[in-house]
Design a protein around this motif. Sequence first.
Motif, PDB file in Angstrom:
ATOM      1  N   ALA A  35       0.853  -1.191   0.000  1.00  0.00           N
ATOM      2  CA  ALA A  35       0.000   0.000   0.000  1.00  0.00           C
ATOM      3  C   ALA A  35       0.888   1.240   0.000  1.00  0.00           C
ATOM      4  O   ALA A  35       1.572   1.519   0.977  1.00  0.00           O
ATOM      5  CB  ALA A  35      -0.921   0.001   1.212  1.00  0.00           C
ATOM      6  N   LEU A  36       0.871   1.970  -1.097  1.00  0.00           N
ATOM      7  CA  LEU A  36       1.672   3.189  -1.204  1.00  0.00           C
ATOM      8  C   LEU A  36       0.891   4.424  -0.777  1.00  0.00           C
ATOM      9  O   LEU A  36       1.442   5.512  -0.729  1.00  0.00           O
ATOM     10  CB  LEU A  36       2.158   3.371  -2.642  1.00  0.00           C
ATOM     11  CG  LEU A  36       3.066   2.264  -3.178  1.00  0.00           C
ATOM     12  CD1 LEU A  36       3.405   2.526  -4.639  1.00  0.00           C
ATOM     13  CD2 LEU A  36       4.331   2.155  -2.349  1.00  0.00           C
ATOM     14  N   GLY A  37      -0.377   4.223  -0.494  1.00  0.00           N
ATOM     15  CA  GLY A  37      -1.240   5.322  -0.082  1.00  0.00           C
ATOM     16  C   GLY A  37      -2.626   4.787   0.214  1.00  0.00           C
ATOM     17  O   GLY A  37      -2.824   3.586   0.350  1.00  0.00           O
ATOM     18  N   GLU A  38      -3.571   5.690   0.309  1.00  0.00           N
ATOM     19  CA  GLU A  38      -4.952   5.322   0.611  1.00  0.00           C
ATOM     20  C   GLU A  38      -5.632   4.715  -0.612  1.00  0.00           C
ATOM     21  O   GLU A  38      -5.462   5.193  -1.728  1.00  0.00           O
ATOM     22  CB  GLU A  38      -5.734   6.564   1.047  1.00  0.00           C
ATOM     23  CG  GLU A  38      -5.231   7.176   2.345  1.00  0.00           C
ATOM     24  CD  GLU A  38      -5.463   6.302   3.556  1.00  0.00           C
ATOM     25  OE1 GLU A  38      -6.525   5.658   3.627  1.00  0.00           O
ATOM     26  OE2 GLU A  38      -4.577   6.249   4.413  1.00  0.00           O
ATOM     27  N   GLY A  39      -6.398   3.673  -0.398  1.00  0.00           N
ATOM     28  CA  GLY A  39      -7.204   3.089  -1.455  1.00  0.00           C
ATOM     29  C   GLY A  39      -6.481   2.052  -2.289  1.00  0.00           C
ATOM     30  O   GLY A  39      -5.259   2.016  -2.355  1.00  0.00           O
ATOM     31  N   VAL A  40      -7.278   1.231  -2.943  1.00  0.00           N
ATOM     32  CA  VAL A  40      -6.765   0.130  -3.755  1.00  0.00           C
ATOM     33  C   VAL A  40      -5.961   0.645  -4.945  1.00  0.00           C
ATOM     34  O   VAL A  40      -5.035  -0.018  -5.401  1.00  0.00           O
ATOM     35  CB  VAL A  40      -7.935  -0.766  -4.235  1.00  0.00           C
ATOM     36  CG1 VAL A  40      -7.476  -1.849  -5.175  1.00  0.00           C
ATOM     37  CG2 VAL A  40      -8.662  -1.376  -3.054  1.00  0.00           C
TER      38      VAL A  40
END
Length: 75
Positions: A35-40
């Motif tokens: 996960a590089l950030g929020e959300g898929v």
Amino acid sequence: MNPPSARLLTKTQAASYCGLSPATFGGVCPVKPIALGEGVRMHRYDVRDIDNWIDGFKTGGAVPPSKFEELINKL
């Protein structure tokens, strides 16, 4: 197939790299995305982890169970 130019791949790119559809890739590949950030949309698959998974089939080593196998085993 040429190796990808990037180390981190989207699910669609990772599936293509493995020669699978995204739906099949999601069902059989035990590699977890980063996960590089929020959300898929910010999830990325590391090519090295995918290569290790594939190499496990060739060496006869322990291959982690797929998501499908995990669900079946829980029944």
